[in-house]
Design an enzyme around this catalytic site. Structure first.
Site, PDB file in Angstrom:
ATOM      1  N   LYS A  84      -4.224  -5.639   0.541  1.00 23.62           N
ATOM      2  CA  LYS A  84      -5.134  -5.024   0.978  1.00 23.62           C
ATOM      3  C   LYS A  84      -6.277  -6.132   1.372  1.00 23.62           C
ATOM      4  O   LYS A  84      -6.132  -6.994   2.152  1.00 23.62           O
ATOM      5  CB  LYS A  84      -5.721  -3.919   0.108  1.00 23.62           C
ATOM      6  CG  LYS A  84      -4.773  -2.744  -0.150  1.00 23.62           C
ATOM      7  CD  LYS A  84      -5.223  -1.789  -0.786  1.00 23.62           C
ATOM      8  CE  LYS A  84      -4.309  -0.222  -1.032  1.00 23.62           C
ATOM      9  NZ  LYS A  84      -3.299  -0.477  -1.825  1.00 23.62           N
ATOM     10  N   TYR A 125      19.013 -13.941  -4.570  1.00 20.03           N
ATOM     11  CA  TYR A 125      18.911 -13.013  -5.891  1.00 20.03           C
ATOM     12  C   TYR A 125      18.336 -13.789  -7.153  1.00 20.03           C
ATOM     13  O   TYR A 125      18.806 -14.866  -7.547  1.00 20.03           O
ATOM     14  CB  TYR A 125      20.301 -12.239  -6.294  1.00 20.03           C
ATOM     15  CG  TYR A 125      20.166 -10.660  -5.846  1.00 20.03           C
ATOM     16  CD1 TYR A 125      19.461  -9.947  -6.350  1.00 20.03           C
ATOM     17  CD2 TYR A 125      21.273 -10.327  -4.533  1.00 20.03           C
ATOM     18  CE1 TYR A 125      19.331  -8.566  -6.238  1.00 20.03           C
ATOM     19  CE2 TYR A 125      20.983  -9.056  -4.206  1.00 20.03           C
ATOM     20  CZ  TYR A 125      20.182  -8.127  -5.251  1.00 20.03           C
ATOM     21  OH  TYR A 125      20.130  -6.716  -4.774  1.00 20.03           O
ATOM     22  N   GLU A 174      17.438 -11.874 -10.384  1.00 20.00           N
ATOM     23  CA  GLU A 174      17.147 -10.953 -11.480  1.00 20.00           C
ATOM     24  C   GLU A 174      16.857 -11.752 -12.774  1.00 20.00           C
ATOM     25  O   GLU A 174      17.492 -12.696 -12.981  1.00 20.00           O
ATOM     26  CB  GLU A 174      18.170  -9.988 -11.647  1.00 20.00           C
ATOM     27  CG  GLU A 174      18.274  -8.902 -10.747  1.00 20.00           C
ATOM     28  CD  GLU A 174      19.533  -8.132 -10.841  1.00 20.00           C
ATOM     29  OE1 GLU A 174      20.386  -8.090 -11.772  1.00 20.00           O
ATOM     30  OE2 GLU A 174      19.545  -7.075 -10.130  1.00 20.00           O
ATOM     31  N   ASP A 205      -7.004   0.151 -11.729  1.00 20.90           N
ATOM     32  CA  ASP A 205      -6.087  -0.275 -10.850  1.00 20.90           C
ATOM     33  C   ASP A 205      -7.173  -0.578  -9.585  1.00 20.90           C
ATOM     34  O   ASP A 205      -8.028   0.295  -9.174  1.00 20.90           O
ATOM     35  CB  ASP A 205      -5.361   1.339 -10.370  1.00 20.90           C
ATOM     36  CG  ASP A 205      -4.739   1.060  -8.843  1.00 20.90           C
ATOM     37  OD1 ASP A 205      -4.760   0.101  -8.051  1.00 20.90           O
ATOM     38  OD2 ASP A 205      -3.808   2.004  -8.580  1.00 20.90           O
ATOM     39  N   ARG A 238       3.046  -7.265   1.121  1.00 19.20           N
ATOM     40  CA  ARG A 238       2.777  -6.007   0.651  1.00 19.20           C
ATOM     41  C   ARG A 238       3.607  -6.283  -0.689  1.00 19.20           C
ATOM     42  O   ARG A 238       4.939  -6.394  -0.964  1.00 19.20           O
ATOM     43  CB  ARG A 238       3.916  -4.891   1.365  1.00 19.20           C
ATOM     44  CG  ARG A 238       3.026  -4.690   2.418  1.00 19.20           C
ATOM     45  CD  ARG A 238       3.684  -3.440   3.299  1.00 19.20           C
ATOM     46  NE  ARG A 238       2.364  -3.251   4.344  1.00 19.20           N
ATOM     47  CZ  ARG A 238       1.540  -2.114   4.117  1.00 19.20           C
ATOM     48  NH1 ARG A 238       1.760  -1.611   3.246  1.00 19.20           N
ATOM     49  NH2 ARG A 238       0.535  -2.291   4.939  1.00 19.20           N
ATOM     50  N   THR A 265      -2.458  -4.112  -5.519  1.00 22.47           N
ATOM     51  CA  THR A 265      -1.637  -4.393  -4.720  1.00 22.47           C
ATOM     52  C   THR A 265      -1.982  -5.921  -4.069  1.00 22.47           C
ATOM     53  O   THR A 265      -3.313  -6.264  -4.452  1.00 22.47           O
ATOM     54  CB  THR A 265      -1.832  -3.480  -3.428  1.00 22.47           C
ATOM     55  OG1 THR A 265      -3.022  -3.013  -3.355  1.00 22.47           O
ATOM     56  CG2 THR A 265      -0.847  -2.130  -3.931  1.00 22.47           C
TER      57      THR A 265
HETATM   58  N1  DSN Z   1      -2.080   4.353   0.783  1.00 19.91           N
HETATM   59  C1  DSN Z   1      -3.064   3.209   0.180  1.00 19.91           C
HETATM   60  C2  DSN Z   1      -4.613   3.615   0.956  1.00 19.91           C
HETATM   61  O1  DSN Z   1      -4.266   3.643   1.945  1.00 19.91           O
HETATM   62  O2  DSN Z   1      -5.342   3.493   0.275  1.00 19.91           O
HETATM   63  C3  DSN Z   1      -3.247   3.534  -1.322  1.00 19.91           C
HETATM   64  O3  DSN Z   1      -1.923   3.508  -1.813  1.00 19.91           O
END
Ligand code: DSN
Length: 387
Positions: free
Chosen positions: A219, A44, A46, A190, A225, A216
């Site tokens: 990707k 932990y 925080e 974004d 993630r 994110t």
């Molecule tokens: N769900 C994601 C995607 O597949 O593009 C975006 O958050």
């Protein structure tokens, strides 16, 4: 063996044996997975480095600082928060930091290729607690910037999201800045889908024009993630105009304690590993190949007579016929090709029965695919959809 490990083995075999074309998916390296599965999940922490609410965080602080340092270099931002659990909490934190409940925000419609967290009405946090104005795309699926100028002047949002999840064209950050400036709005990019391309210059970087970036990390960046929020130099100077002295602190406080508790330190360590991989010259070669492969796939699908929207990045939308997207996705799954059903621009079908599929090249490019393989799979996809 525990049943769950049998299932994991089965899933990994399935992933390895099928063609993965969902543009938001990828294959993380062994090193990223080792960090994710490490003992850091036990701790932990925080708070932030040097200011934790639990003892025993000396090494943890070093790990988070390293992730921040590498991430700042990769994204080219002044300040980086690496604690968001994923993209949706990251965008929620930005809203919490900069907009009061009930104030107006603006984002691209989900059906046009935007994201739920950019103000999708009624059912989402961003659409329920904020007054949301959503912009559409033209018949080619492109943002009509001249229309957007008028739309924003009428709506007068406090914050504009420039970001997409199913948009195959280059985003014009400069134009977005002019539009945001016309009403004195915050501008947030974004870049979750395209961050691999923006950090390597395959797609123009938004940094000069936007106040903040969210992304994110799982990707095209091939990390765990999770998500980051970056504050740009531009953002720090905009904040002064808004009478905010410490935008960085505001963002950090919105993430913790505003929205989250303890950070997932195994994820943060895995981010640090991925960022180091993404800074290497080979990663730039990879993202260039992703874009070349996307063009090859789009051309191959077009040669089979399909209407394809795109592409100038890593993804494309394919028209499968009215409300035929899900059916096509299921047929492709049966043939070992994994895609997702998606709306096409101005889809005449119901949102639950979209007319298209969304395809992307990041995952199979990681597997070493080049134009030739994508041309071939494009022909197979074309034949399946046409039948
Ligand atoms: N769900 C994601 C995607 O597949 O593009 C975006 O958050």
């Amino acid at each position: 063996m525990d049943k769950i490990f049998e299932l994991i083995e089965q899933e990994e075999k399935y992933q390895a044996e099928t063609v993965r074309l969902i543009p938001s998916e990828n294959f993380a390296s062994e090193a990223v997975r080792a960090a994710l599965g490490s003992g850091l999940t036990n701790k932990y922490a925080e708070g932030y480095p040097g200011k934790r609410y639990y003892q025993g965080n000396k090494i943890i602080d070093e790990i988070e600082n390293l992730a921040i340092e590498r991430g700042k270099k990769l994204f080219g931002v002044e300040h980086l928060n690496v604690q968001s659990y994923s993209g949706s909490p990251a965008n929620s934190a930005v809203l919490m930091a900069l907009v009061e409940p009930g104030e107006k925000i603006c984002g691209m419609k989900l059906s046009a290729g935007g994201h739920l967290t950019h103000g999708h009405p009624r059912i989402t946090f961003s659409g329920k607690y904020f007054d949301s104005a959503q912009y559409d795309v033209d018949s080619e699926g492109r943002i009509d910037y001249e229309q957007l100028v008028e739309f924003v002047k009428t709506e007068k949002p406090k914050l504009i999201f420039a970001g997409t999840t199913a948009y195959p064209w280059i985003l014009d950050w400069k134009k977005f800045r002019e539009i945001a400036d016309s009403v004195g709005a915050w501008l947030v990019a974004d870049i979750s889908h395209i961050s691999g391309l923006t950090v390597t210059g395959v797609h123009p970087s938004p940094n000069e024009y936007v106040d903040m970036v969210t992304s994110t990390t799982h990707k095209m960046l091939r990390g765990p993630r999770g998500a980051v929020i970056g504050v740009t130099k531009r953002g720090i100077s905009s904040a002064k105009g808004f009478g905010i002295l410490d935008l960085e602190k505001r963002i950090d406080r919105a993430v913790f304690p505003g929205l989250q508790g303890g950070p997932h330190m195994n994820t943060i360590a895995a981010m640090a590993v991925a960022f180091e991989e993404d800074i290497q010259p080979e990663y730039k070669n990879y993202t260039e190949q992703v874009a070349k492969n996307a063009k090859a796939l789009a051309e191959s699908l077009k040669s089979k007579g399909l209407r394809v929207y795109g592409t100038e990045n890593h993804l494309m939308i394919v028209d499968c016929g009215l409300e035929k997207g899900k059916e096509a996705a299921v047929k492709l799954e049966e043939a070992g090709i994994i895609v997702n059903a998606n709306t096409i621009p101005h889809d005449q079908g119901s949102p639950f029965r979209p007319s298209g599929i969304r395809l992307g090249t990041p995952a199979m490019t990681t597997k070493g695919w080049k134009e030739k393989e994508f041309e071939e799979v494009g022909k197979r996809i074309g034949a399946i959809i046409k039948n």
